[in-house]
Each structure stands twice: as C-alpha cells, then as structure tokens.
Design a protein around this motif. Sequence first.
Motif, PDB file in Angstrom:
ATOM      1  N   LEU A  60       0.819  -1.209   0.000  1.00  0.00           N
ATOM      2  CA  LEU A  60       0.000   0.000   0.000  1.00  0.00           C
ATOM      3  C   LEU A  60       0.856   1.265   0.000  1.00  0.00           C
ATOM      4  O   LEU A  60       0.336   2.360   0.089  1.00  0.00           O
TER       5      LEU A  60
ATOM      6  N   ILE B 183       2.822   2.572   2.339  1.00  0.00           N
ATOM      7  CA  ILE B 183       2.627   3.354   3.559  1.00  0.00           C
ATOM      8  C   ILE B 183       3.957   3.997   3.931  1.00  0.00           C
ATOM      9  O   ILE B 183       4.980   3.309   4.011  1.00  0.00           O
TER      10      ILE B 183
ATOM     11  N   LYS C 277      -4.372   4.281   5.114  1.00  0.00           N
ATOM     12  CA  LYS C 277      -3.838   3.068   4.490  1.00  0.00           C
ATOM     13  C   LYS C 277      -3.640   1.966   5.530  1.00  0.00           C
ATOM     14  O   LYS C 277      -3.790   0.779   5.224  1.00  0.00           O
TER      15      LYS C 277
ATOM     16  N   ILE D 156      -5.157   5.543  -2.966  1.00  0.00           N
ATOM     17  CA  ILE D 156      -6.248   4.756  -2.389  1.00  0.00           C
ATOM     18  C   ILE D 156      -7.228   4.352  -3.490  1.00  0.00           C
ATOM     19  O   ILE D 156      -7.729   3.226  -3.512  1.00  0.00           O
TER      20      ILE D 156
END
Lengths: 334, 501, 322
Positions: B384, B386, B405, B436
């Motif tokens: 993701l 992050i 996230k 996202i």
Amino acid sequence: MKRSKFFANWSYGIIAVFLLEMVILSSVTPKFLSNLLPMTENFMPIGIMALSMTLVIIAGGIDLSIGSVVSFSGVIMGLLWQHGMNIWVAGLLAVLIGGLAGFINGQIIVRTGIQPLIATLATQFIWGSLAVVLSNQGSIYGFPGSFLLLGTGFLYGYLPVQLVIFVVLALLFAYLLNKTVFGRQVLFIGNSESVSAYSGVNVNRVKTWTYVLSGLTAGLSGVIMGSFFASVRGDMGQGLELTVITGCLVGGVNVFGGAGTIVGAAFGVLLLGMLSQGLNFMNVSSQVQAIITGVILILAVAIQQLGTIFARRRKMTGGEGAGKLRGERRARVE
Amino acid sequence: MDILKMVNISKSFNGTAVLKDVSFEVRAGEVHALIGENGAGKSTLIKIAAGVYNSDDGETFFDGREVQIGTPADAHRLGIFTVHQEPSVMPNLSVAENVLMGFHPYRRFAFRWVDKKAMYRKTEEVFGKLGLKMDVRRNAGELTIAQQQMLEIAKALVHDVRVLILDEPTATLSDHETGLLFEIVRRLRDQGTAVIFVSHRLHEVFSLSDRITVMRDGEKVATSVAASLSEQELVRLMVGRELRLGSFESRATNREKPLLQVSGLSNAPWFDDVSFALYPGEVLAMAGLVGSGRTNVAEAIFGIQPARSGQVVVNGEALHMRSIKQALEHGIAYIPEDRHKHGVALAMSLRANVTLVNVPARPRLGCIDRRREIQISAEAVQRLNIKAQGVEQPVGQLSGGNQQKVVLAKWLAAGPKIIILDEPTRGVDVGAKGEIHRIIDGLAREGNAVLVISSDLPEILVLADRTLVMHEGRLVGELHREDTSEESIMALATGTAIRTA
Amino acid sequence: MKNEPSLFWKIMQSRESFLLGLILLLLLIMLVVSPSFLGPGNLMNILTNCATVAIVALGETIVIITKGIDLSVGATMGMVTLFTGSLALNGFPLAVVILVAFLAGIVAGALNGVLISYLKLPPIIVTLGTLSVYSGIMYVITKGNWVTNLPAGLLQLGNFRLFGFVPAPVVVLVVLLLVSTLFLQFSIPGRHIYAVGNNEASARLSGINIKRVIFSAYLIAGFFSAVAGIFYVAYNGFSTPSTGGNMELDAIAAAVIGGTNVFGGKGTPLGTLLGAILLGIVTGALVFFHIPAVWNLAVEGIVILAAVISDAALYRMQTRRI
C-alpha cells in the motif's frame, strides 16, 4: 519518546529505584538483608492481585472489590473445611468462588454500562458484608499443618512458597499480556474501545475475562492469607484494593488504560512492600506508612501525567489516545 | 471598513509550521469565504481569531486598534463568535441555558442570582429572530443534531455579534436547514456583521460569499472577489495544479450471482426498505447527503447496529447481522468513516494495528507469532506504499493518508471478499487519494466486491461501475456508469429528481 | 420525538419525586408491619443518624456534578472531628477550635482541588492517595486514642435543639440543603459547575474558567466535610480514629441513588438528601427488625446497584424513544 515506550521505560526505572531502596534499607538496618526473602511473605498476596489488576486497569477498568473477595473466599474456604471438606478442595473452591465474583463484576459492567468504579464499589460492599455475616464476625482457625505450608513454607529451606507462586504467576501474566491474542486485545481495548469493537474484538468478553482473572487471583490470595495467618476472618482483606492499585500505578500502569507492564507492576508492589517492611524495622507506625503510601501514589501519577504530556507533545496527530465509546453511543448519527 | 484584520500571522505546532505569514481581513457587511484543502491551515487561522489558539507571530487589529485575543472570552468581548461544524451542547441543561452559558442574565440581591425568566425570554427572542420554533426549556440533549446546530448559531446571535465565524456549519444540516441558515447569514451581513465562512462545498461558497480567500499548505494563495472566479480556477488555486483524478478502465464484472444481496433492510428512523445487490469484480458507490442513512446501512450489514428487519445474504447464505464476528467470518470488511474513533489506535504501533483483526497466532497456547506479524505488516507497508519509519512506529505519528492506508491494510490482512469503505479519502491529501483509488480499483479487479460510500462526487465518478443514491433513508435511484454525473447524483440525493419527475 | 413524554415518564424522570414516593411507600409498609417504627422519636433518630452522611454527600454531589469523585471526604470529616476534639480538650476557646476545624477541612479540599484541577491528575487516584494521608494524620494526632470528655462549650453546640426537638445536625443539614440548592440552581458559579460537568469543551468556549470551577468543587466538598465533622463530634461528644471510615462510600451511594450522574452534569442536593434518607430508613428498618448491622453494607451495595442500573436502563429507554 512514544507513550508506550515511556511506560516501558518506567518499569526499568522502577527496578532501579527498587534496587536503590534495597541498598539504602540494608545499610540503615543491618538485619534487613538476612530477612529479605522471608519478609516477602507479608505482602505477596498483594503482588498476586496486582498482576491481574494490571490487566483490568490496562483495559480501562478498575476493581475495588478484590479486598472483599479475599475475605469472602477465605471465609468460604474456612466454612467448607469446618464442615468436613478437605482443606485443599475447599481452597480450590474458594479460588473458583473468587472467579465467579469477578465474572459477576464483569457482567454488571459490560451489560449495564455502569462505571467500573461504582459497580465494583457496590460489590465490594456486598461481598465484604457477606464475608462478615458468614464468619459470624469471628475467625475460623485450626487448619492442618500441611496447609499452613502454603503461606509459610520454604522450598529448599530458603525460597518462600508464596514468592515462588508469585514469580510463576508473574511469568504467566507477562506471557498472557505480551504474547497472546488476549493480551493484545486488552491493550487495544484500553487504547480505544471503539476501534477494537469495529475490528471485531469481542470487547465485552475480553473485559469480563479481566475481571474474572482479578477475582481468581483475589480468591487465591484469600486462601494464601488464610494459610499465612492460620485463620480466616470476615475482614481479612479489607482495604487491600488500595495497596494493590497503588502498587500497579507506582509500577507505571497508566490509570487511563492502554499502557502498562507486568514487570513494572510486580516491582511496584515489591518496592512498596519492602518499603513498608523497612519502615517496620525502623519502628515507623503503620499510620505513618499509610501517609507515605498515599504520597507515593500521588507522586507516581503526577510523574506519569507529566510524562504522558511530554510524550504527546512529541508529535501526535490524533487527539486522546483512549477514545471513549460512551459518548459515541449517545450520538450515533452520520 | 475592516472589522477584523490579521497581519502576518504565523503558528507552528511541535516545530511544524501550520501558518506562515498569513494576512487576512474581513469587512463589515461582507461574507468572506475561507477555503482550502484539509491541513491548509484555515481552521488554525479561525481558531486564532476566536482565541482558542494564540499565534506565535503577527498582529491582530479590531476596529483599527491592535488587540490581543488570548482566550475565547476575549474574542467574545470583542464580538467574535464561532459556530462549529459539530454542535457541542450541554445535554442536561436547558436550551436557554446552553445559549446563555457564561452570560446568564441576573438580578442582584446581595449576590448575583440567575434570572431564569429573563433567560428564557432572551433565548425565545433569539430563536424568533432566527424564525425557528423552539422550546427553550427543554434539555439540549433531546434535540436533533440539526436543532443543536441551530442552538450553536443562537449562541452567537444572543450577543452583539460583530464577526461571525461559520466553520463548515452545513455539514450536518439538511438542504432546507441550510437554506434557512443562509437566509439568516445574509440578513446579518446586511445589518453590518462580518461573516467568515469556512466550507468545502464550493457551490455554497459561490452562492453565499462576497470575497474568497484560498489557503494552501499554511499560506494564503489568493483573495479575490467571488464573482471574478470560476469553480475550476478555485479548485486549481486550492490544490496548486490542475486537479485530475485518474480514471480506470472498465472492469469485467460477473453479473451472474451476487456476492452480497441486501433485501428490504429497515431500521427506522435511519433507513427503510433498502435493497441492492453487489457483484464480484465491481465497485458500487453509495451516494447521498450526510444523514441520509448510508453509514447506518453499512453498519447494519457489518453487524454494528443491527437492522430491525430485512435480509442480508452473502454468497447464498443469510446472515443474522447481529455480530461483527459473523460478518468477518463471511468475508465482509468495513472501513469506517471516522478514522480516529473507529479505525486506528493512535498510540499503538503500525504492526499491532495492521494485525488487529486477524492476529497471527501459533495454534498452541494462543501465542502471537511475532515474526509472521512483522512479515504481514511489512508486506502491507510495501503493497500500500505506507510511508512510515518502520512497522513499530505508532500510527499517531503518521499522516492522515497513511493512517487511512493502515486501516485498509488491517482489513486486507483479514482477506475479505466484500469490502465496504465509508468515505475512504476524507481528510486525505490528493496524492494519497489517488493511491487509495488505485488500491480500490485493484481490489475489484481481483474479483472482490467493493461498496464505496462517498460524499465526494468526483471520486464516485472515477471509481464506480454503478451508483446507488440515498435520500432520507431510502434508496432513490441507481445510476449506471454512463448515466452518472455530478448533476444526476445531486438531483437524486437532494430529492429534486423525485419531485420534478 | 415529536410526541410529548407522558406524565408517568415525567414523574419517573424526576428522581426526587420517584425517591419521595419510594420513601413514603417504605414508611407505609413499616406502618402496616409495625406501627411503633413510625413514632416521632424513631423517625427523628433516623434523620439525625443520616444527617452527617447527608452533609458530606452534599459536598460529594457537587464534586460528582463536575465529573469528578472525592474518596477523601470521609477521612477529611474524621480528621476534622479529631482536630476539633483535641483542640477543645486542650482548652482552646470554642471560636478558635471551630475556625481551625474549618481550616483543616478547607485545606484538605484545596489540596485535592489543586492536584486535580491545576495538575490535571485523575480525581480517583488523587483522592485515594489523600484518603490514606488524611486518615493517617488522624491516627498520628490521637495516637490511636478516642477523643472523649469534651468540654461543655462544644457539647452545648451539639445539644442545641430547634423548637426543642430538632437536633443540631438536622438543623445544619436543612440549612446546607437550602444553601447548596440556591447555590447550584440560581447562582452563576453554581450553573458553571453544571456546565463543566456537562461539556467541558463547550464550557471553556463560553469563557468559563474550568480550573477554578473544579478547584472550588473540591474546596466546597472539604468545607462540607468540616461542617459534618464539627457537628458530629459536638453532637455525639466523642470521636474515634475510625470515625468517617468508609463514609465516602456512603456519600457516593447517597448521591448516586439521588440521581447524581457519575458521568457528570446531573444531580441535585435534594435528590442526594432523599438518597441518604432512603439509605437511613433501610438501615433503620434493619436495626428495627434486629437484623445484625453487618448486613448494612450488603443492603447498601444492592441499593446502589439497583439505583445505577435502573438509571442506565431508564436512560437507554429514553434515548431509544427519540
């Protein structure tokens, strides 16, 4: 420094303070060191209860009823034994009764949503009163000698049985809190009940379990104290909850929940217990000791509070760490 | 003439500059809109004007005199009042007392005694001015959110208000109530009150305000007359570049058998008779105004707030929707709207947050598998994208987008098939928003069923294969991709489509 | 939400009228079961017995309304009885004795207040700590002895009877009830106390000095405990180091039964008084039927649970109606 780290560092600090205390006390009173291990027998039940109280407080609760549960389960054991039951079986039943008392606390709290403080205050009244009633306001004594070893015996001639029980339980609780899913959920509930609930954690069940554990250790403490004093009384546990809570907080358990360690709580109790033993050696009255304990309690939370404020100042984008579900239940609107 | 003038205001929190040399002024008899993305610094600026925060640097002038607004009480003395986005009432006290708290009318009889009659009278007058009927003796806790918002406005109006600050006041209001509020604001403006209006809703900004100030990253970008700006220009000023959300290729959705089938779901007064189907491989959007019952439907499906009647069928199996655990077992994930309240525990580490739903444990003794935990969270960080110092960093130290996230990662770690996201990009910066969106698209392409609840119309246009629109607790329409436009959604969401049809 | 609550709901919502009804019902039952219970002497006795707790509970109520809790009120009250007694025994004039006693209570309350409002420490922990400090001081003052054989001046104060039959503690209770009701309902600082308990953030925005309000609540609690202590020792003519022990629990119980919400913002002195009287009657009835006093606490615990649980249930029903 993050918040959890602050409370983890706290437990190292407590160990250091504890060692310092030992050095001072043993230099002031020469006999202190030689009596070190036996002296622990005077406060081990408090330590045992502090272990489970740590979980209760971390999950955002408090249990004021444990002193009464100590009395109640102690008296139950005495009565069962008086009526011919084997003392060990009676003791086991007493521990389970303690667990039941904790279960009742937990259910009252999670089902009705009333504050733990008030709920356990009420059950404190009830169990304490029943203990006095059942014991007929007298004491029950004359337990068999083998049973007395639980509270007064030594392993290998120098290790008090009580201390061994405490250490074993402390390891168990530390495992529970740090290594198991249950412990993780306890921490999360203390940090944010609503986040936990929205993540599928069965908040009510976990909270109830913390109170059950609290009741079980209180029951065990009742049995151990019965063995140590060779008798049980309806008021034998009175006021213990205050010392237990003090021990936890001195040990760095956050009063608002969400942070704390078993090591810290264990040494918090040891620190307080040894202090009181040392003061006994110096012939300081128990009343003055009460004053000292109160001052230490307030100091401990004052330092905690300052530490938390500093930790939060160091960049926290969010608001309060511990979200309270209460307010949210009231206004569930989009 | 300028009533309130703030010059070269700077403010930082913990070494992070939130406002840099911002100057802002508002004149008597104008509505001055203050807009900008989340984190642009507008709420800090109005809080400094209201005395909630104190600026590190800069001067404030009121009626041409330099003033220090150190506390909210100072601001009130000057006649500066704020109406906040979320009403914050004292539930056990009467409406009148809420309105007049801090300024009780009193009679002197050795001491100052609260004059309750005068209190009720004064409050009734204010609500009269607002054109509202209100039982002022009633406890404020019994009011609806909209009524509570009106109470907040009344709180400002009982005083001689010179500067009225409206901080996203319409977020919780219905159209009708919003109209009423605007009428009041216009009347105040015509009487010479200066109004500072903070809003995200650009059409509201254009309809109400005389001048607009745009903020970005703690700095003032521009102030200009509203009539001279177009909506596109405004957006460009806010984000600092042409805002272009990426769009996605159409998805191959298998429409044979729905993964989630909702029929006749009702829970008065929040929603009534809601039915829809969700197919694997599609993104279904749910639009509607705040308060139209969207979140309540999602929470009913997820078992947080059970519905009173109706059915939810997952993969052919009916749920009784009473526990989150059951929803989890059927592969439903719900990413809630309020990140801080329901999404992440801020003080806990990224690792602990990511693995909370499904803590990896060794079968014996329930011992947590720490290595597996680190592995799962490290994978999530990578997958993701992050931005964190490591998996042990407390989530509270991450930015809003990265926190969001983490919430996503937490649910994806549980391996869901049906993913419900409630306002997934609220309070998230533009960069993270795009990421996202790509994650959501990816989830659908993997064959999952995705339901996105959103008030962000461009977001819906970008993401959705189909869009359901709710209005006052009912599903009022379903739009296919080719029919979906901001206008068509709003027409349904505000109820105008039904009325005109 | 449009339909007005029915009369029944309105009455149920007013805790005071509900409690009054319950008390009358209890008295009626007692009248049927045993008429002698209702003799004027016995009723006045019950009232006198619960006067001390009720006075302490009035102070506790104010603290709880601000969303706090004070566990040290009993210890403060006990400490004041011993201060008063010892000073009087040592021949200090009555005025000095009473002045010092008041000071002791106020200082005790102020210490709590400073720690809680200005240092922002949790009330339960602070007052738990000061509870052991204050009760420790009691033992240190008297070295564990009783204070008895008090001089006539102090006893005269306690033996005062209004109209020849209303004992001094009851008179003081009624006066304090009126004063605290006036204060809470009609004075501006009193309304600020409710504001803080209801919604601290909102109160702050209304320009209320939160710290000062919270501080004064604990100060008032200390003051009320001092009044209770002075009249306790004057009326009874003695005090022991365990006087006031557990009284904080009774005080909290009376307040909670009287409808004071432990989440703050709600509660009245009258409700608290009725709560104390209800507890007093129940305890009196237990004595009357020769049920051992050791049962008192159990009964009290059950009454508290019943009160808060019914409160929570009632609250839920109300919110569901909306």
